[in-house]
Design an enzyme around this catalytic site. Structure first.
Site, PDB file in Angstrom:
ATOM      1  N   CYS A  24       0.840  -1.255  -0.014  1.00 54.07           N
ATOM      2  CA  CYS A  24      -0.354   0.014  -0.330  1.00 54.07           C
ATOM      3  C   CYS A  24       1.301   1.249   0.085  1.00 54.07           C
ATOM      4  O   CYS A  24       2.177   1.010   0.313  1.00 54.07           O
ATOM      5  CB  CYS A  24      -1.085  -0.177   1.483  1.00 54.07           C
ATOM      6  SG  CYS A  24       0.193   0.509   2.347  1.00 54.07           S
ATOM      7  N   HIS A  52       5.793  -6.519   6.909  1.00 56.75           N
ATOM      8  CA  HIS A  52       5.241  -7.694   8.182  1.00 56.75           C
ATOM      9  C   HIS A  52       6.322  -8.467   6.721  1.00 56.75           C
ATOM     10  O   HIS A  52       5.052  -9.678   5.780  1.00 56.75           O
ATOM     11  CB  HIS A  52       3.899  -7.672   8.584  1.00 56.75           C
ATOM     12  CG  HIS A  52       4.151  -6.811   9.532  1.00 56.75           C
ATOM     13  ND1 HIS A  52       2.978  -6.620  10.474  1.00 56.75           N
ATOM     14  CD2 HIS A  52       5.062  -7.833  10.849  1.00 56.75           C
ATOM     15  CE1 HIS A  52       2.794  -6.592  11.120  1.00 56.75           C
ATOM     16  NE2 HIS A  52       4.258  -6.536  12.013  1.00 56.75           N
ATOM     17  N   HIS A  85       2.945   1.986  11.091  1.00 58.36           N
ATOM     18  CA  HIS A  85       2.135   1.730  12.340  1.00 58.36           C
ATOM     19  C   HIS A  85       2.277   2.982  13.258  1.00 58.36           C
ATOM     20  O   HIS A  85       1.895   2.907  14.300  1.00 58.36           O
ATOM     21  CB  HIS A  85       2.657   0.670  13.261  1.00 58.36           C
ATOM     22  CG  HIS A  85       2.474  -0.445  12.667  1.00 58.36           C
ATOM     23  ND1 HIS A  85       1.554  -0.918  11.472  1.00 58.36           N
ATOM     24  CD2 HIS A  85       3.639  -1.787  12.780  1.00 58.36           C
ATOM     25  CE1 HIS A  85       2.182  -1.843  11.025  1.00 58.36           C
ATOM     26  NE2 HIS A  85       3.013  -2.323  11.908  1.00 58.36           N
ATOM     27  N   CYS A 107       2.976   5.703   8.463  1.00 55.06           N
ATOM     28  CA  CYS A 107       1.977   6.216   7.677  1.00 55.06           C
ATOM     29  C   CYS A 107       0.230   7.849   7.935  1.00 55.06           C
ATOM     30  O   CYS A 107       0.392   8.149   9.058  1.00 55.06           O
ATOM     31  CB  CYS A 107       0.547   5.445   7.320  1.00 55.06           C
ATOM     32  SG  CYS A 107      -0.630   5.381   6.248  1.00 55.06           S
ATOM     33  N   HIS A 135      -1.812  -4.913  18.570  1.00 49.44           N
ATOM     34  CA  HIS A 135      -1.254  -4.094  17.863  1.00 49.44           C
ATOM     35  C   HIS A 135      -0.389  -2.592  17.604  1.00 49.44           C
ATOM     36  O   HIS A 135      -0.679  -2.473  18.717  1.00 49.44           O
ATOM     37  CB  HIS A 135      -2.506  -4.149  16.369  1.00 49.44           C
ATOM     38  CG  HIS A 135      -1.898  -4.337  14.860  1.00 49.44           C
ATOM     39  ND1 HIS A 135      -1.175  -3.007  15.037  1.00 49.44           N
ATOM     40  CD2 HIS A 135      -1.937  -4.845  14.359  1.00 49.44           C
ATOM     41  CE1 HIS A 135      -0.577  -3.027  13.796  1.00 49.44           C
ATOM     42  NE2 HIS A 135      -1.315  -3.618  12.857  1.00 49.44           N
ATOM     43  N   GLU A 137       0.432  -0.931  16.051  1.00 49.69           N
ATOM     44  CA  GLU A 137      -0.624   0.568  15.217  1.00 49.69           C
ATOM     45  C   GLU A 137      -1.685   1.085  16.637  1.00 49.69           C
ATOM     46  O   GLU A 137      -1.786   2.725  17.202  1.00 49.69           O
ATOM     47  CB  GLU A 137      -1.332   0.877  14.616  1.00 49.69           C
ATOM     48  CG  GLU A 137      -1.968   1.999  13.754  1.00 49.69           C
ATOM     49  CD  GLU A 137      -3.348   1.372  12.852  1.00 49.69           C
ATOM     50  OE1 GLU A 137      -2.609   1.154  12.153  1.00 49.69           O
ATOM     51  OE2 GLU A 137      -4.241   1.632  12.529  1.00 49.69           O
ATOM     52  N   CYS A 201      -9.355   2.608   6.489  1.00 43.83           N
ATOM     53  CA  CYS A 201      -8.103   2.670   5.688  1.00 43.83           C
ATOM     54  C   CYS A 201      -8.911   2.447   4.273  1.00 43.83           C
ATOM     55  O   CYS A 201      -8.961   1.366   4.215  1.00 43.83           O
ATOM     56  CB  CYS A 201      -6.608   1.859   5.856  1.00 43.83           C
ATOM     57  SG  CYS A 201      -5.774   1.962   3.880  1.00 43.83           S
ATOM     58  N   SER A 229       1.667 -11.547   8.736  1.00 43.00           N
ATOM     59  CA  SER A 229       1.064  -9.913   8.476  1.00 43.00           C
ATOM     60  C   SER A 229      -1.000 -10.157   9.016  1.00 43.00           C
ATOM     61  O   SER A 229      -1.422 -10.380   8.146  1.00 43.00           O
ATOM     62  CB  SER A 229       0.745  -9.314   7.012  1.00 43.00           C
ATOM     63  OG  SER A 229      -0.009  -9.143   6.565  1.00 43.00           O
TER      64      SER A 229
HETATM   65  S1  SF4 Z   1      -3.342   3.224   6.923  1.00 43.68           S
HETATM   66 FE1  SF4 Z   1      -3.643   1.946   4.939  1.00 43.68          FE
HETATM   67  S2  SF4 Z   1      -2.163   3.213   3.581  1.00 43.68           S
HETATM   68 FE2  SF4 Z   1      -1.545   3.261   5.459  1.00 43.68          FE
HETATM   69  S3  SF4 Z   1      -0.565   1.888   6.124  1.00 43.68           S
HETATM   70 FE3  SF4 Z   1      -1.450   0.608   6.713  1.00 43.68          FE
HETATM   71  S4  SF4 Z   1      -2.279  -0.509   4.786  1.00 43.68           S
HETATM   72 FE4  SF4 Z   1      -1.365   1.406   4.357  1.00 43.68          FE
END
Ligand code: SF4
Length: 291
Positions: A24, A52, A85, A107, A135, A137, A201, A229
């Site tokens: 992505c 990942h 993340h 991101c 996770h 993130e 996303c 992943s």
């Molecule tokens: S938010 Fe979407 S574009 Fe950004 S790293 Fe995650 S999957 Fe990729």
């Protein structure tokens, strides 16, 4: 007779790759930032894998990219790259204190979720994050809004004791269906105010939709991506749920002749952290076995 022969001729095998497969934009951007930093010739450290995908990580390791478990593992004066993340602000502050140079590859969509969570908390909302507490993130989002509570499913939302003003945001790769159920549950509660901000996303949603659609019209699906992943595992679940035989592979040599015995229509989808060169190798392997 010519007609009968024509009818008996099997149609050529087809291989179709689901739209939006592979890396992505957020991961691609992080990889480009990492490559640029590595080009300076100094080691680059990262708390956890940048992507990942073990094969891609091995390639970067050869160039001086070090995945570390703690800031103690980074040499003084080194460079710390924040992966897509994101990272908790207190960890970034500590890294700065230790003299590490910071390169931020968070991101932009994750950054948006972090910023919103922080702003909503400052504005007096009880922030609820739909996501997986383990996770990285989600830990980073929570790091920006330390009073936020993380919930992984509808049942967890039902158990929450809430009052006043509540704001719901999500991990970027969270299930849209579950997010909608959670939002509906909160709206039905006797709360002063509920704000629902969808931070899922679109690239993830589109890829999942394309994978499920393709899985519905092929004989076999190959899902390519790291077994660590989350988004790749989710793609494999979605394809299998369509009732098609699904194989999750990390690399080409995991595709076996028996996977393709009697199959004519092959579908491929790759997770957000699968580089193009791996997708190409797997496609080539499938093509050679279908002959
Ligand atoms: S938010 Fe979407 S574009 Fe950004 S790293 Fe995650 S999957 Fe990729």
């Amino acid at each position: 007779m010519a007609m009968d022969e024509e009818r008996a001729t099997p149609s050529p095998p087809t291989i179709e790759i689901a739209a939006g497969s592979g890396v992505c934009f957020g991961v691609r951007r992080a990889l480009e930032i990492a490559e640029k930093a590595l080009a300076e010739g100094q080691p680059v450290y990262c708390l956890g894998p940048l992507i990942h995908n073990p094969q891609e990580m091995a390639r970067l390791a050869k160039k001086g990219f070090h995945v570390i478990g703690s800031l103690d593992d980074a040499a003084d004066g080194g460079t710390l790259l924040i992966r897509s993340h994101g990272l908790q602000p207190d960890v970034v502050a500590e890294a700065r204190q230790r003299g590490l140079r910071i390169i931020d590859a968070t991101c932009p969509l994750v950054h948006r979720a972090q910023t919103l969570a922080a702003e909503l908390q400052r504005a007096g909302y009880r922030v609820v994050v739909a996501g997986d507490q383990a996770h990285p993130e989600v830990r980073a989002i929570q790091g920006h809004a330390p009073a936020a509570v993380v919930v992984s499913d509808l049942e967890a939302v039902r158990r929450l004791e809430l009052s006043g003003r509540v704001a719901l945001v999500s991990q970027t790769t969270f299930s849209p269906q579950e997010f909608r159920r959670m939002a509906a549950e909160l709206v039905m509660r006797d709360l002063q105010e509920v704000r629902v901000i969808n931070t899922i996303c679109a690239a993830t949603v589109d890829r999942q939709r394309a994978a499920a659609e393709l899985a519905g019209r092929v004989d076999v699906m190959f899902v390519i991506g790291g077994r660590n992943s989350a988004n790749t595992n989710r793609l494999a679940e979605l394809c299998a749920a369509r009732g098609v035989t699904t194989h999750h592979v990390e690399q080409a040599d995991e595709v076996l002749p028996e996977h393709l015995a009697g199959r004519r229509r092959v579908g491929i989808v790759a997770g957000a952290s699968t580089p193009q060169w791996i997708i190409e190798k797997v496609s080539e392997r499938i093509k050679s076995l279908l002959k």
